[in-house]
Design an enzyme around this catalytic site. Structure first.
Site, PDB file in Angstrom:
ATOM      1  N   GLY A  11       0.829  -1.205   0.000  1.00 43.42           N
ATOM      2  CA  GLY A  11       0.000   0.000   0.000  1.00 43.42           C
ATOM      3  C   GLY A  11       0.856   1.244   0.000  1.00 43.42           C
ATOM      4  N   ALA A  15      -0.622   5.892   4.891  1.00 39.98           N
ATOM      5  CA  ALA A  15      -0.139   5.018   5.967  1.00 39.98           C
ATOM      6  C   ALA A  15       1.133   4.292   5.524  1.00 39.98           C
ATOM      7  CB  ALA A  15      -1.221   4.021   6.368  1.00 39.98           C
ATOM      8  N   PHE A 115     -15.211  21.629  11.061  1.00 40.83           N
ATOM      9  CA  PHE A 115     -15.573  20.333  10.496  1.00 40.83           C
ATOM     10  C   PHE A 115     -16.550  19.646  11.434  1.00 40.83           C
ATOM     11  CE2 PHE A 115     -14.180  17.380   7.162  1.00 40.83           C
ATOM     12  CZ  PHE A 115     -13.589  18.250   6.273  1.00 40.83           C
ATOM     13  N   ASP A 216      -8.620  -5.538   0.096  1.00 39.12           N
ATOM     14  CA  ASP A 216      -7.769  -6.731  -0.086  1.00 39.12           C
ATOM     15  C   ASP A 216      -6.989  -7.112   1.174  1.00 39.12           C
ATOM     16  OD1 ASP A 216      -8.582  -5.815  -2.541  1.00 39.12           O
ATOM     17  OD2 ASP A 216      -6.647  -6.031  -3.519  1.00 39.12           O
ATOM     18  N   GLN A 235     -19.076   3.767   7.589  1.00 35.95           N
ATOM     19  CA  GLN A 235     -19.514   5.164   7.568  1.00 35.95           C
ATOM     20  C   GLN A 235     -20.135   5.556   6.228  1.00 35.95           C
ATOM     21  OE1 GLN A 235     -16.669   8.814   7.761  1.00 35.95           O
ATOM     22  NE2 GLN A 235     -17.846   8.763   9.641  1.00 35.95           N
ATOM     23  N   HIS A 237     -21.071   8.880   4.319  1.00 29.67           N
ATOM     24  CA  HIS A 237     -20.868  10.326   4.344  1.00 29.67           C
ATOM     25  C   HIS A 237     -22.152  10.973   3.839  1.00 29.67           C
ATOM     26  CE1 HIS A 237     -19.293  14.291   3.522  1.00 29.67           C
ATOM     27  NE2 HIS A 237     -18.110  13.956   4.017  1.00 29.67           N
ATOM     28  N   LEU A 247     -17.750  12.359  -3.695  1.00 30.36           N
ATOM     29  CA  LEU A 247     -17.826  13.124  -2.454  1.00 30.36           C
ATOM     30  C   LEU A 247     -17.857  14.639  -2.651  1.00 30.36           C
ATOM     31  CD1 LEU A 247     -17.729  12.459   0.633  1.00 30.36           C
ATOM     32  CD2 LEU A 247     -15.392  13.277   0.551  1.00 30.36           C
ATOM     33  N   GLU A 250     -17.059  17.552   3.594  1.00 30.54           N
ATOM     34  CA  GLU A 250     -17.679  18.219   4.736  1.00 30.54           C
ATOM     35  C   GLU A 250     -17.160  19.661   4.859  1.00 30.54           C
ATOM     36  OE1 GLU A 250     -18.480  15.401   8.040  1.00 30.54           O
ATOM     37  OE2 GLU A 250     -17.050  16.697   9.045  1.00 30.54           O
ATOM     38  N   ARG A 281     -21.101  12.601  11.109  1.00 31.49           N
ATOM     39  CA  ARG A 281     -21.639  12.066   9.853  1.00 31.49           C
ATOM     40  C   ARG A 281     -22.749  11.047  10.042  1.00 31.49           C
ATOM     41  NH1 ARG A 281     -15.716  11.594   6.981  1.00 31.49           N
ATOM     42  NH2 ARG A 281     -15.520  13.851   6.754  1.00 31.49           N
ATOM     43  N   HIS A 347     -18.452   5.604   2.647  1.00 30.84           N
ATOM     44  CA  HIS A 347     -17.244   6.421   2.653  1.00 30.84           C
ATOM     45  C   HIS A 347     -16.055   5.788   3.364  1.00 30.84           C
ATOM     46  CE1 HIS A 347     -15.033  10.119   2.360  1.00 30.84           C
ATOM     47  NE2 HIS A 347     -14.946  10.260   3.668  1.00 30.84           N
ATOM     48  N   ARG A 389     -16.337   7.604  12.689  1.00 35.06           N
ATOM     49  CA  ARG A 389     -15.125   8.431  12.590  1.00 35.06           C
ATOM     50  C   ARG A 389     -15.500   9.894  12.376  1.00 35.06           C
ATOM     51  NH1 ARG A 389     -12.166  10.701   8.417  1.00 35.06           N
ATOM     52  NH2 ARG A 389     -13.141   9.576   6.705  1.00 35.06           N
ATOM     53  N   SER A 394      -9.028  10.639   9.766  1.00 31.39           N
ATOM     54  CA  SER A 394      -8.437   9.484   9.088  1.00 31.39           C
ATOM     55  C   SER A 394      -7.048   9.811   8.557  1.00 31.39           C
ATOM     56  CB  SER A 394      -9.315   9.003   7.946  1.00 31.39           C
ATOM     57  OG  SER A 394      -8.614   7.990   7.261  1.00 31.39           O
TER      58      SER A 394
HETATM   59  C1  LIG Z   1     -13.164  11.005  -1.501  1.00 26.89           C
HETATM   60  C2  LIG Z   1     -12.544  10.887  -0.135  1.00 26.89           C
HETATM   61  C3  LIG Z   1     -12.240  12.023   0.604  1.00 26.89           C
HETATM   62  C4  LIG Z   1     -11.675  11.914   1.874  1.00 26.89           C
HETATM   63  N1  LIG Z   1     -11.373  13.049   2.564  1.00 26.89           N
HETATM   64  C5  LIG Z   1     -10.773  12.939   3.773  1.00 26.89           C
HETATM   65  C6  LIG Z   1     -10.378  14.110   4.483  1.00 26.89           C
HETATM   66  O1  LIG Z   1     -10.544  15.239   4.030  1.00 26.89           O
HETATM   67  N2  LIG Z   1      -9.791  13.950   5.702  1.00 26.89           N
HETATM   68  C7  LIG Z   1      -9.581  12.715   6.253  1.00 26.89           C
HETATM   69  O2  LIG Z   1      -9.038  12.626   7.361  1.00 26.89           O
HETATM   70  N3  LIG Z   1      -9.922  11.591   5.571  1.00 26.89           N
HETATM   71  C8  LIG Z   1     -10.499  11.683   4.351  1.00 26.89           C
HETATM   72  N4  LIG Z   1     -10.840  10.533   3.688  1.00 26.89           N
HETATM   73  C9  LIG Z   1     -10.436   9.227   4.218  1.00 26.89           C
HETATM   74  C10 LIG Z   1      -8.947   9.003   3.958  1.00 26.89           C
HETATM   75  O3  LIG Z   1      -8.575   9.631   2.775  1.00 26.89           O
HETATM   76  C11 LIG Z   1      -8.592   7.525   3.855  1.00 26.89           C
HETATM   77  O4  LIG Z   1      -9.160   6.795   4.904  1.00 26.89           O
HETATM   78  C12 LIG Z   1      -7.070   7.358   3.908  1.00 26.89           C
HETATM   79  O5  LIG Z   1      -6.446   8.206   2.966  1.00 26.89           O
HETATM   80  C13 LIG Z   1      -6.669   5.918   3.672  1.00 26.89           C
HETATM   81  O6  LIG Z   1      -5.276   5.873   3.548  1.00 26.89           O
HETATM   82  P1  LIG Z   1      -4.499   4.489   3.526  1.00 26.89           P
HETATM   83  O7  LIG Z   1      -3.059   4.818   3.481  1.00 26.89           O
HETATM   84  O8  LIG Z   1      -4.988   3.637   4.627  1.00 26.89           O
HETATM   85  O9  LIG Z   1      -4.975   3.773   2.179  1.00 26.89           O
HETATM   86  P2  LIG Z   1      -5.163   4.279   0.593  1.00 26.89           P
HETATM   87  O10 LIG Z   1      -4.733   5.672   0.452  1.00 26.89           O
HETATM   88  O11 LIG Z   1      -6.534   3.878   0.266  1.00 26.89           O
HETATM   89  O12 LIG Z   1      -4.113   3.382  -0.112  1.00 26.89           O
HETATM   90  C14 LIG Z   1      -4.258   1.982  -0.245  1.00 26.89           C
HETATM   91  C15 LIG Z   1      -3.042   1.452  -0.946  1.00 26.89           C
HETATM   92  O13 LIG Z   1      -3.065   0.026  -0.912  1.00 26.89           O
HETATM   93  C16 LIG Z   1      -2.763  -0.489  -2.188  1.00 26.89           C
HETATM   94  N5  LIG Z   1      -3.368  -1.811  -2.293  1.00 26.89           N
HETATM   95  C17 LIG Z   1      -4.608  -2.205  -1.926  1.00 26.89           C
HETATM   96  N6  LIG Z   1      -4.774  -3.507  -2.170  1.00 26.89           N
HETATM   97  C18 LIG Z   1      -3.608  -3.954  -2.696  1.00 26.89           C
HETATM   98  C19 LIG Z   1      -3.151  -5.211  -3.171  1.00 26.89           C
HETATM   99  N7  LIG Z   1      -3.932  -6.290  -3.169  1.00 26.89           N
HETATM  100  N8  LIG Z   1      -1.900  -5.292  -3.666  1.00 26.89           N
HETATM  101  C20 LIG Z   1      -1.098  -4.203  -3.705  1.00 26.89           C
HETATM  102  N9  LIG Z   1      -1.478  -2.992  -3.268  1.00 26.89           N
HETATM  103  C21 LIG Z   1      -2.715  -2.880  -2.774  1.00 26.89           C
HETATM  104  C22 LIG Z   1      -3.333   0.536  -3.147  1.00 26.89           C
HETATM  105  O14 LIG Z   1      -2.731   0.417  -4.413  1.00 26.89           O
HETATM  106  C23 LIG Z   1      -2.954   1.826  -2.428  1.00 26.89           C
HETATM  107  O15 LIG Z   1      -1.628   2.172  -2.723  1.00 26.89           O
HETATM  108  C24 LIG Z   1     -11.415  10.628   2.402  1.00 26.89           C
HETATM  109  C25 LIG Z   1     -11.707   9.495   1.669  1.00 26.89           C
HETATM  110  C26 LIG Z   1     -12.293   9.613   0.422  1.00 26.89           C
HETATM  111  C27 LIG Z   1     -12.631   8.353  -0.312  1.00 26.89           C
END
Ligand SMILES: Cc1cc2nc3c(=O)[nH]c(=O)nc-3n(C[C@H](O)[C@H](O)[C@H](O)COP(=O)(O)OP(=O)(O)OC[C@H]3O[C@@H](n4cnc5c(N)ncnc54)[C@H](O)[C@@H]3O)c2cc1C
Length: 574
Positions: A11, A15, A115, A216, A235, A237, A247, A250, A281, A347, A389, A394
């Protein structure tokens, strides 16, 4: 082919990248992503990241902690929430120093805005706590961390789809991945694996999530025997563009936008008299649907209006440009002149792979870690969000716990030897892929996927009751059988989406089953989980985390206590 690293991170969202930066220079690190790194869903985050830095008005980390606990409907673990709220200001300044271009106040400090659920003085009034870069906050943070990762020499494997974990006895020693461009199966052997695979919104018909948010990592961990925690808390939204679910942040309400029903009433005033449209939310989503049920949807239809017309072109142009573009492109309305048609959209997953505040995946009620396996970000449940949340928590969660997990992996890999590589896992994956390609069955991916998304939307979304949940569970189990008979029409090795879609669908079906089982089990209403047949929160019976793991091939439920340190559960009014 086989590759060898100290740590493998699955990923490239916030994170994964934050953990990679923590490890850089101290370990050989690979980051694997099924999409190109900067296309990870984190890049779509719009509104902001929460931290009590108090640049616009007085704020304190204790208020941030209280809001998060109350927002979670008292299901969040307070020890972990304290870690996050305290570490938030440091996280913001770290981002600033890495080069994130935040919006600024007139005197040059990082700007903040209101927010949902962010309040001053333990709930007295809204407070400006969200740090932001217009409505592209996730985009600028993701790009910055990606640049820093490249600079620090992290190895990226973009467009590699991880299929399974290597679990040797009771520890994790790598992953098996599929290279999209060639169809090659690659074994990545390592002392530690971090799952940072994001959310699973694609299980539902209407969602704000990217196509890649198919859960996954959660499914892989679950299939490998790790428990999933609090999966029933999904959640919705409140403001997705009608029908499409794209989206509208907010931040639109944070900047002063209001929701209106068919009569033009600002209906949130009746439901949350203190913070109105900035209620959390789960509440706002339910209120929108209540208005629609009472016949006050616009033109009698199933949507309401988000009205930004009074904000003026300047605010919209400078602070909400991105969503103004979405409204024009996808709903055909100019938000400076007309209201936007909106409806709740799936969301965020509050639940996920059970993990502690150092990202170690834990396998039982006593929180015993599974050596070598870590999880962070949306796919993990630490649990800081509990039953609901708050906005902006997040991005913060991904960075605070991404960093801590990177640190924990750094320490862990000093204590273990490199695992003895075995090609058994790769060979197993190769034969599994051959088996999938050989299925002649009559079923088609699209039909099974659409039915799953429809069922989840119909029975397992904002309002739930036993009858609907049972119908959903029966349907999901039937779909699992049908999924095993899906014919993969593309037999090729180059970007075979058909094959990967079918794998993702199988995983989503597993997660849908866990979500629905948890929702049936939890006979109460708390946060985003609203049971019409049990409309009250029941702390006596359900103030605990729901844990689901596979035992003898079937899902089993057990529970884990909630950590309550500072704030005793109280009634939740806004
Ligand atoms: C439209 C939208 C707006 C948002 N706005 C906000 C906000 O303003 N503030 C806030 O706090 N949160 C917000 N959120 C929530 C927040 O963005 C996400 O919860 C957070 O960014 C998730 O980050 P992550 O690093 O966990 O995963 P992601 O950023 O989702 O990354 C997942 C990674 O895993 C990889 N991956 C997945 N499965 C596999 C696999 N099988 N093999 C290899 N790679 C894989 C993908 O390629 C990707 O690189 C928003 C979410 C959305 C959808």
């Amino acid at each position: 082919m086989d590759r060898h690293y100290d740590a493998v991170i699955v990923g490239a969202g916030l994170a994964g990248l934050r953990a990679a930066i923590e490890l850089a220079g101290r370990a050989r690190v690979a980051v694997i992503s099924k999409v190109f790194a900067t296309r990870s869903h984190s890049g779509a985050a719009q509104g902001g990241i929460g931290a009590a830095i108090g640049n616009e008005e007085e704020d304190r980390w204790e208020w941030h902690m209280f809001d998060t606990v109350k927002g979670s409907d008292y299901l969040g673990d307070q020890d972990a929430i304290e870690v996050m709220a305290k570490d938030a200001p440091r996280t913001i300044y770290e981002l600033e120093h890495l080069g994130v271009p935040f919006n600024r106040t007139r005197d040059g400090r990082i700007a903040q805005r209101a927010f949902g659920g962010h309040t001053r003085d333990f709930g007295k009034a809204p407070v400006k706590r969200a740090c932001y870069a217009a409505d592209r906050t996730g985009r600028v943070i993701l790009d910055t961390l990606w640049e820093q990762s490249l600079r620090k020499g992290i190895d990226f494997f973009d467009e590699y789809h991880v299929l399974s974990l290597m679990i040797n006895g009771s520890s994790c020693s790598g992953v098996v991945a599929y290279e999209l461009a060639t169809g090659a199966i690659v074994g990545f052997h390592s002392k530690a694996v971090l799952l940072a695979t994001g959310g699973a919104g694609r299980i539902f018909k209407v969602t704000s999530n990217a196509l890649a948010s198919t859960g996954d990592g959660m499914a892989m961990a679950y299939r490998a025997g790790a428990p999933l925690e609090d999966m029933e808390f999904v959640q919705f939204h409140p403001t997705g563009i009608y029908k499409l679910g794209i989206l509208i942040s907010e931040a639109a309400r944070g900047e002063g936008g209001v929701l209106r029903n068919a009569k033009g009433e600002r209906f949130m005033e009746h439901y949350a008299p203190v913070i109105k449209d900035l209620a959390p939310r789960d509440m706002v989503s339910r209120c929108i649907l209540e208005e629609i049920r009472a016949g006050r949807g616009i033109d009698g239809k199933d949507f309401v209006h988000l009205d930004l017309t009074h904000l003026g072109q300047d605010v919209i142009g400078h602070k909400l440009a991105e969503i103004a573009g979405f409204a024009k492109t996808y709903a055909g309305v100019d938000p400076a002149r007309e209201p936007i048609p909106v409806h709740p959209t799936c969301h965020y997953m509050m639940g996920g792979i059970a993990a502690n505040a150092d990202g170690e995946v834990v396998v039982d009620a006593g929180a015993t870690p599974l050596p070598g396996l870590f999880a962070a970000g949306e796919c993990a449940c630490v649990s800081v969000h509990g039953a609901n949340r708050l906005g902006c928590n997040s991005l913060l969660d991904t960075l605070v716990f991404g960093r801590r997990t990177g640190g924990a992996i750094r320490d862990f890999i000093q204590t273990v030897k490199a695992p003895k590589p075995s090609d058994a896992f790769r060979k197993k994956a190769e034969s599994r892929m051959a088996e999938l390609l050989a299925i002649e069955g009559p079923e088609q991916i699209g039909a099974v996927m659409t039915e799953l998304q429809h069922t989840m939307m119909e029975h397992v979304s904002v309002f739930r009751h036993a009858k609907g949940l049972q119908a959903a569970l029966a349907n999901i189990r039937e779909l699992k059988e049908r999924c095993a008979r899906i014919a993969i029409l593309d037999k090729g090795k180059c970007f075979n989406r058909n094959l990967l879609d079918s794998i993702e669908l199988g995983q989503m079906l597993d997660l849908a089953e866990v979500i629905t089982l948890g929702a049936l089990y939890r006979g109460e209403s708390r946060g985003a989980h609203w049971r019409e047949d049990f409309p009250k929160r029941d702390d006596e019976k359900f103030l605990h985390h729901t844990m689901v793991h596979l035992s003898g091939g079937a899902p089993q439920i057990f529970s884990r206590p909630v950590a309550i340190t500072r704030f005793e559960p109280r009634e939740r009014t806004y």
